[in-house]
Design a protein around this motif. Structure first.
Motif, PDB file in Angstrom:
ATOM      1  N   ALA A  41     177.000  19.920-109.600  1.00 52.89           N
ATOM      2  CA  ALA A  41     176.520  19.730-108.228  1.00 52.89           C
ATOM      3  C   ALA A  41     176.845  20.996-107.444  1.00 52.89           C
ATOM      4  O   ALA A  41     177.995  21.442-107.419  1.00 52.89           O
ATOM      5  N   THR A  42     175.828  21.579-106.824  1.00 52.40           N
ATOM      6  CA  THR A  42     175.998  22.831-106.089  1.00 52.40           C
ATOM      7  C   THR A  42     175.660  22.609-104.623  1.00 52.40           C
ATOM      8  O   THR A  42     174.653  21.973-104.295  1.00 52.40           O
ATOM      9  N   ALA A  43     176.519  23.132-103.759  1.00 56.64           N
ATOM     10  CA  ALA A  43     176.289  23.056-102.309  1.00 56.64           C
ATOM     11  C   ALA A  43     176.554  24.432-101.709  1.00 56.64           C
ATOM     12  O   ALA A  43     177.396  25.179-102.195  1.00 56.64           O
ATOM     13  N   ASN A  44     175.832  24.744-100.644  1.00 59.19           N
ATOM     14  CA  ASN A  44     175.987  26.022 -99.971  1.00 59.19           C
ATOM     15  C   ASN A  44     176.622  25.775 -98.605  1.00 59.19           C
ATOM     16  O   ASN A  44     176.009  25.166 -97.733  1.00 59.19           O
ATOM     17  N   TYR A  45     177.868  26.252 -98.421  1.00 61.77           N
ATOM     18  CA  TYR A  45     178.601  26.067 -97.178  1.00 61.77           C
ATOM     19  C   TYR A  45     178.591  27.378 -96.393  1.00 61.77           C
ATOM     20  O   TYR A  45     178.790  28.449 -96.968  1.00 61.77           O
ATOM     21  N   PRO A  46     178.378  27.303 -95.048  1.00 61.31           N
ATOM     22  CA  PRO A  46     178.313  28.537 -94.241  1.00 61.31           C
ATOM     23  C   PRO A  46     179.590  29.378 -94.318  1.00 61.31           C
ATOM     24  O   PRO A  46     179.512  30.599 -94.376  1.00 61.31           O
ATOM     25  N   THR A  47     180.742  28.760 -94.354  1.00 59.95           N
ATOM     26  CA  THR A  47     181.979  29.545 -94.358  1.00 59.95           C
ATOM     27  C   THR A  47     182.527  29.790 -95.758  1.00 59.95           C
ATOM     28  O   THR A  47     183.220  30.778 -95.991  1.00 59.95           O
ATOM     29  N   LEU A  48     182.227  28.909 -96.706  1.00 62.01           N
ATOM     30  CA  LEU A  48     182.773  29.035 -98.059  1.00 62.01           C
ATOM     31  C   LEU A  48     181.803  29.650 -99.060  1.00 62.01           C
ATOM     32  O   LEU A  48     182.199  30.082-100.140  1.00 62.01           O
ATOM     33  N   GLY A  49     180.533  29.645 -98.705  1.00 58.32           N
ATOM     34  CA  GLY A  49     179.526  30.138 -99.631  1.00 58.32           C
ATOM     35  C   GLY A  49     179.115  29.036-100.604  1.00 58.32           C
ATOM     36  O   GLY A  49     179.331  27.846-100.364  1.00 58.32           O
ATOM     37  N   THR A  50     178.534  29.407-101.707  1.00 58.12           N
ATOM     38  CA  THR A  50     178.058  28.446-102.701  1.00 58.12           C
ATOM     39  C   THR A  50     179.231  27.935-103.530  1.00 58.12           C
ATOM     40  O   THR A  50     180.005  28.719-104.072  1.00 58.12           O
ATOM     41  N   GLN A  51     179.323  26.611-103.619  1.00 61.00           N
ATOM     42  CA  GLN A  51     180.380  25.962-104.382  1.00 61.00           C
ATOM     43  C   GLN A  51     179.732  25.031-105.416  1.00 61.00           C
ATOM     44  O   GLN A  51     178.786  24.305-105.089  1.00 61.00           O
ATOM     45  N   THR A  52     180.234  25.065-106.628  1.00 59.69           N
ATOM     46  CA  THR A  52     179.723  24.191-107.688  1.00 59.69           C
ATOM     47  C   THR A  52     180.872  23.333-108.200  1.00 59.69           C
ATOM     48  O   THR A  52     181.970  23.827-108.453  1.00 59.69           O
ATOM     49  N   ARG A  53     180.565  22.049-108.344  1.00 57.51           N
ATOM     50  CA  ARG A  53     181.544  21.119-108.909  1.00 57.51           C
ATOM     51  C   ARG A  53     180.917  20.489-110.150  1.00 57.51           C
ATOM     52  O   ARG A  53     179.783  20.005-110.099  1.00 57.51           O
ATOM     53  N   THR A  54     181.669  20.474-111.227  1.00 55.75           N
ATOM     54  CA  THR A  54     181.180  19.888-112.474  1.00 55.75           C
ATOM     55  C   THR A  54     181.956  18.613-112.765  1.00 55.75           C
ATOM     56  O   THR A  54     183.192  18.602-112.715  1.00 55.75           O
ATOM     57  N   THR A  55     181.221  17.543-113.061  1.00 55.08           N
ATOM     58  CA  THR A  55     181.823  16.288-113.482  1.00 55.08           C
ATOM     59  C   THR A  55     181.380  16.038-114.918  1.00 55.08           C
ATOM     60  O   THR A  55     180.188  16.134-115.229  1.00 55.08           O
ATOM     61  N   THR A  56     182.332  15.717-115.774  1.00 54.07           N
ATOM     62  CA  THR A  56     182.049  15.529-117.196  1.00 54.07           C
ATOM     63  C   THR A  56     182.175  14.062-117.570  1.00 54.07           C
ATOM     64  O   THR A  56     183.116  13.384-117.152  1.00 54.07           O
ATOM     65  N   TYR A  57     181.221  13.586-118.329  1.00 53.72           N
ATOM     66  CA  TYR A  57     181.210  12.216-118.838  1.00 53.72           C
ATOM     67  C   TYR A  57     181.109  12.273-120.354  1.00 53.72           C
ATOM     68  O   TYR A  57     180.341  13.073-120.895  1.00 53.72           O
ATOM     69  N   MET A  58     181.859  11.427-121.028  1.00 53.50           N
ATOM     70  CA  MET A  58     181.753  11.305-122.483  1.00 53.50           C
ATOM     71  C   MET A  58     181.024   9.996-122.788  1.00 53.50           C
ATOM     72  O   MET A  58     181.421   8.934-122.289  1.00 53.50           O
ATOM     73  N   LEU A  59     179.969  10.084-123.575  1.00 51.83           N
ATOM     74  CA  LEU A  59     179.173   8.915-123.927  1.00 51.83           C
ATOM     75  C   LEU A  59     179.278   8.679-125.429  1.00 51.83           C
ATOM     76  O   LEU A  59     179.033   9.586-126.234  1.00 51.83           O
ATOM     77  N   THR A  60     179.640   7.470-125.796  1.00 54.52           N
ATOM     78  CA  THR A  60     179.657   7.067-127.191  1.00 54.52           C
ATOM     79  C   THR A  60     178.650   5.940-127.353  1.00 54.52           C
ATOM     80  O   THR A  60     178.686   4.972-126.594  1.00 54.52           O
ATOM     81  N   VAL A  61     177.759   6.072-128.311  1.00 56.65           N
ATOM     82  CA  VAL A  61     176.727   5.068-128.556  1.00 56.65           C
ATOM     83  C   VAL A  61     176.973   4.481-129.937  1.00 56.65           C
ATOM     84  O   VAL A  61     177.053   5.206-130.929  1.00 56.65           O
ATOM     85  N   TYR A  62     177.089   3.175-130.000  1.00 53.38           N
ATOM     86  CA  TYR A  62     177.272   2.473-131.260  1.00 53.38           C
ATOM     87  C   TYR A  62     175.977   1.775-131.611  1.00 53.38           C
ATOM     88  O   TYR A  62     175.356   1.152-130.748  1.00 53.38           O
ATOM     89  N   SER A  63     175.562   1.881-132.851  1.00 54.99           N
ATOM     90  CA  SER A  63     174.284   1.265-133.218  1.00 54.99           C
ATOM     91  C   SER A  63     174.332   0.675-134.621  1.00 54.99           C
ATOM     92  O   SER A  63     175.051   1.145-135.495  1.00 54.99           O
TER      93      SER A  63
END
Length: 167
Positions: A41-63
């Motif tokens: 997720a990327t946002a552009n802040y006037p005082t901080l500039g462009t900031q990116t936050r990454t969220t990680t999810y682990m998915l396990t699928v059983y079949s």
């Protein structure tokens, strides 16, 4: 969104879609869809500039396993198989020197594969990794029901071929 470090392309893609607020939806999920998913997720802040936050999810699928059974006659796939009343019949020429029963399996690993002839076990093998083919050669083919049974901790599937050795 990235899956296992690879950017997910959404254009002309029936596998993935966005629902709302960047939520990723996976369609027709398969055990191979498991892995690490990263949302940047990327946002552009006037005082901080462009900031990116990454969220990680682990998915396990059983079949459940899936299974397909093929007859190979003298090195070539038998094209004389036909499905009649939801049963598959294969005619084998009596002059062939051998046939090979091939079980193609897929599903959450490990998968235990058994090849049977008239309910007697001919061969058993544990399969791990991606889709696998298990083959069992039969020197003197005989008529009867050949089955491939695939099972894992989530269930089992089987498929049958009715083989007729014709004169």
């Amino acid at each position: 969104w990235k899956q296992n470090g690879t950017l997910i392309q959404l254009a002309n893609n029936n596998k993935y879609s966005f629902i709302t607020d960047g939520v990723l939806q996976i369609h027709n999920i398969h055990h191979k869809d498991g892995g690490q998913y990263d949302c940047d997720a990327t946002a552009n802040y006037p005082t901080l500039g462009t900031q990116t936050r990454t969220t990680t999810y682990m998915l396990t699928v059983y079949s459940l396993p899936s299974v397909n059974l093929t007859v190979i006659e003298d090195g070539m796939v038998n094209r004389m198989c036909d499905t009649v009343t939801s049963r598959t019949w294969c005619a084998i020429n009596h002059n062939v020197s051998s046939i090979t029963i091939q079980c193609d399996v897929d599903g959450s690993q490990p998968v235990l594969v058994q090849v049977l002839h008239n309910a007697s076990i001919l061969f058993t093998q544990n399969v791990t990794g991606d889709q696998q083919s298990v083959q069992h050669s039969i020197a003197v083919p005989s008529s009867g029901i050949y089955q491939c049974l695939a099972s894992n901790p989530y269930g089992s599937k089987q498929t049958s071929l009715y083989v007729v050795v014709a004169d």
